[in-house]
Design a protein around this motif. Sequence first.
Motif, short mmCIF file in Angstrom:
data_model
loop_
_atom_site.label_atom_id
_atom_site.label_comp_id
_atom_site.label_asym_id
_atom_site.label_seq_id
_atom_site.Cartn_x
_atom_site.Cartn_y
_atom_site.Cartn_z
N GLY A 32 9.72 10.55 -3.41
CA GLY A 32 10.57 9.37 -3.29
C GLY A 32 11.81 9.65 -2.47
O GLY A 32 12.21 8.84 -1.63
N LEU B 227 7.32 5.92 -0.72
CA LEU B 227 8.01 5.47 -1.93
C LEU B 227 7.03 4.84 -2.91
O LEU B 227 7.11 5.08 -4.12
CB LEU B 227 9.10 4.46 -1.58
N SER C 262 5.09 7.56 -4.47
CA SER C 262 5.98 8.24 -5.41
C SER C 262 6.05 7.47 -6.73
O SER C 262 5.95 8.06 -7.81
CB SER C 262 7.37 8.36 -4.79
N TYR C 263 6.19 6.16 -6.65
CA TYR C 263 6.25 5.33 -7.84
C TYR C 263 4.93 5.41 -8.63
O TYR C 263 4.94 5.59 -9.85
CB TYR C 263 6.54 3.87 -7.45
#
Length: 198
Positions: A189, A81, A84-85
Motif C-alpha cells: 500500500g 493499493l 494491498s487492501y
Amino acid sequence: MDWVLFITTFLFASYLPGINMSLALSLSLNIGYKKTMFMILGGVFGLGFVSLVCAVGVGALIITKPEIFEILKVVGGIYILFLSYKMFMANSKFKDVKAVKPLSNLELFVQGFMTCNINPKAWIFLATLLPPFLDRENPINLKMFILIFIIMLIEFLSYNTYALGGLAFKKLMSKHVQVVEKISAFLMGVIGIWIIFE
C-alpha cells in the motif's frame, strides 16, 4: 534512485506465499531439492523474461508517450493499493501444489518458466514497480539490466528458502502466514501511494 526501497519492496513481494513458492515447497517435499532446482531455474528465468518485457515496453512508452505513461502509472498505483487492501482483508490462501507424476528436468524447467509467465500479478506488479526506477531519458540501459538481475537474484533466494525449508518451514508458514501477509499488504500500500504521487 532508492535501491533500498526497490530491493525491500521486491523482497517482501517475492517471499509472499503464492503459487510459485508453494510449487517449490511441494516439489522439494515430493521429488527432493536437487530435482526442484530445475523448476526454480525455470521460474527465475521466467521472471527475468517478464521483467525484461515490462521494462522495455514501459521504457519505450516513457520516451514516446510520457502522458500515457503518467496515466498508466497512476492506474498501476491504484491497482497496487487495491491488491494491498485485498491482501490485508483476506485470510491466508497458502496451498500446496502437488506433484502429480515424475517430471523430466526439462519439464520441471518449463513448468517453472510457464508458472511465472501465466501469473498476471507478476506482469502487473513488475509493469508498475519498474518504471519509477528507470531513467526517464534513457530507460533501456545498464541500470535496467541491473534491476532485472536483482529481481532474478531475490526470486532465486526466495525459491530456495521455500524449497530448502521443507516440512518445518511449511508448518511455520502455516502458523504465521497471516502476519507476513498483513505486513506485506501494508508495504505494498505504501508503494502504491508512492507510485501515484512520485
